[in-house]
Design an enzyme around this catalytic site. Sequence first.
Site: not given
Ligand code: NAD
Length: 472
Positions: A202, A205-206, A200, A244, A169, A278, A378
Amino acid sequence: MKTLDTLYINGQHVTPHGTEVLTLIHPISEQPVAQVRLADEEDTRLAIAAAKTAFPQMRLSSREQRILWLQHLHDAVKAREEELVETMVDEYGCPLAFARSTVTRAYNSFLQAIDLLKDYSFETQVGMAKVVMEPLGVVGLITPWNANYGFIAGKLSMVIASGSTAVIKPSELSARQTAIITECLHDAGLPNGVINIVTGLGNVVGAEITRHPDVAKISFTGSTAVGKTIARDGAATMKRVTLELGGKSANVLLDDVDLETAIPLALQVMSWNSGQACIAGTRLLVQADKLEAVKAQILKHLAILVPGNPRDAKTTIGAAVTARQYERVQDYIRTGLAEGAELLCGGEGRPEGLESGYFVKPTVFVNVRNEMTIAQQEIFGPVLSVITYRDDAEAVQIANDTVYGLQAYVSGKNAERTAAVARQLIAGRVFVNGVYDEPLAPFGGFKQSGLGREFGTYGLEAYLEPKAIMGL
Ligand code: NAD
């Protein structure tokens, strides 16, 4: 305007059952560029069912077969390198060099998995027990927007190496990049159902992946808030999780540091991926007596931070991904000022000459106290907080005074002192006097930066479960 209206389930490009449509806005023109028809719970269940059906065969596949598949995946992604780079720059507004390195990292991750597989012992003898490392089953891979190909390929390479099957996803904000990498993964010709991709929302689908009983594990990269939801809701079916998450990495400059090299490095690591990384080093810790020299050096080297057209070779900072992300960064800049931090450069609004696009001014705050919001949360933009300390012990204490623990940096001339500080920093990775790439070293966070590790043997074993057989 492009229309993206297919998912990838059981080896077929299929029309979603879901009917919700998301309009993607270009981060530079600020105009609509694509309409994405999103997957819903029913599509997700079909993808999980396909992955479940494919698992028994995948589980029995030989090491040689998996190596061949990984090679095909590498070749298929590499074959479309230029298109992948171009689509990433266009969809996401990131500098060309960053897009190129992401694509390279993506296809190389399949080769790294091959290297691991060649030497890995799936069976070992422990006393009288034969310990067999078994694949988990259906794995949900949930990825963020900030380096779409890299996360998909890195996680998928471990799924294939371990003998599991995947439901991916990706972020809905990377739908155009996902469409092209889906074609690559399809071209690699793995058996139907081993790879499924459902773009889709989060919370639709998530969330379905998180609660579905047939999903054995979730590997998630994204925000700490969503990571907590996945850990909590996944516990109902006792899912294995690798998380992560976010970071607020400290970059400690010891008092004997050579500022002429350390400050350009500091500006580079705070602005990685336009600050949307990140692992960005967003807290710069400097010895109090050195503050004026540090300020002068930052202003001297500011030309490293060039926002602008992502295709221009000089550009080092692209646009923020969405208007929302741009506004979020602006809010943090206002909060920094309201809490008493002092602007050294940058600030609110767009950089001069960039009238359209979600461009943020590269911003450096000084006189920041570690308890301020801009030092604790962050921001995900090119915003650096300079914080002073008195001695090495206080530097370590401030660096570790955060809920995060993903990455840290330390620079100084005295090898013993840098080593001592590096050992005391609470972070999954610590870089000393530079930046490095060791793809087989474990990657992941302490504290609220995550759970578990990716890459190398640590990463592979996160997709395996030991089974002890006795009496054979
Ligand atoms: P996000 O957490 O908003 O979304 C990440 C993914 O999770 C997306 O595909 C989103 O659709 C999905 N998602 C959202 N709500 C969900 C739910 N309730 N259940 C399951 N899945 C769900 O993050 P973002 O804005 O896409 O990315 C930025 C964040 O990612 C920052 O906090 C960054 O630090 C982190 N990040 C961490 C790493 C690492 O390796 N530690 C690497 C890159 C980014």
